[in-house]
Scaffold this motif. Sequence first.
Motif: not given
Length: 455
Positions: A90-98, A253-255, A259-262, A360-364
């Motif tokens: 997931r992290s590698l996919e996020r890197f490539m998408t960015r 996964r969703w929070f 946060v770590a990625d940010y 934040v919306l996903d977490y709530v």
Amino acid sequence: MSSGDLLISITDPIKNDQGVVNSYISYKINTETTIAAFDDRQFSVIRRYSDFVWLRETLRHQLAGVIVPPLPEKAVMNRFSPEFIEARRRSLERFMTRCADHPTIRDVETFRMFLAADEDRLNKAKAEAKRALASSGTSSGASASSSSWSFSAITGTTTSPLEKAKSADDLKCEETLNYVVNLEAQMTNVAKHTAALMKRGKELSDGLFDFGLALTMLGQHETESLRPALSKMGHTSDELSLLAADQVEKEQRWFEEPVADYIALLGAVREACDRRQQLRRAYFSAVGDREAKQGLVARLEAQAGNPSAETKLPGARGAVSAAERVEGEAAQELDRVTARLLGEVARFKREKADDMRKVVLDYVTLQIEYNRQMEQRWADLVPEIEAIKVQDPPTSNAADSADGLGLLVPPAPAPAANPNAPPQAPGLGAASGATSHPVPQAGAAEVSDDDDAAV
């Protein structure tokens, strides 16, 4: 994953066994595009983690001032576990998408080659990039551009009076760096408390499981009337244990993961700011070099008539011209990177606000749904418990005491019949279900309660 006309996904992680130390996971990069620079509209390549590391480092060298997205960190322990492999995918996919979303990175030849080249071509590109870095004399923090000037003085710690004077752009970049450092500290604090919440969530899941087991065992030793309720409550607690465990995975996964990625992304912003600062130092180093050479020319010119000085003067003047050229190139590079960095920071702030809103919306939303399901599970128990019919306890004191302990006590035996008592009328006595005393006969003396008790 979408990026307009460049769609990238990463699938099929496969372990490649090459001994205990050299084994690695490969990933399949799938690309769909309408960009004319690519020969095909759909294609796939196989890459390993070290290939992604090379791509990012190369982009950092080629694109000074650009915020190159972060990669997931290297791991030593549990690097072949299914959970770790999926998280890295997931992290590698996020890197490539960015990278594909970035207006500058997506057009760089290195990035496009990484998406489409076979392994041989990729290895040749790596070798060429390595030779280019070596020939330019740059280090890991220097630029790999085609500029003819060197960054050999970047790491110097001395600061000239001219360098201490800060321009408007310097102040903007300094403000950005302070903003990033402070935000990174706050996000790290959030990550710490998030990890604590994840730990408590796991403990809650384990506790609910143990609680359910205890209730089920208690039901096996209770009365018939309470046994179904306790058994059902234990089953519900087991369900809530699974629900809590699933909630922890979703929150991770969703929070926790975003946060770590940010935080890693803030580190990438810092890298871009540091890269601009290195170029600024290089520029002032070039200024100092030019001033020193001009000073030498001035001293040589002051020795008019000195044959030795006149011999050295042409070379010294040539050195001044070369230093002025290097200074000009350094100034242009600094201006270009400064403008790029300020634009990158503005883009980062816009996207950061939208990304954090979604996180934040996903977490709530997760919390609302989780608590709704928890409440519903408990609410389903209420009608079942209310429907339990508790047997009326016997009237004797002994029975009351025993029932208070949850025990069933048989009813007391009926008193022995009085042989001297006359027969009872039909419909009276024990057969009727009512308690009665013997009916006195005419002319007979009435028997008192005390005498009856004596008999």
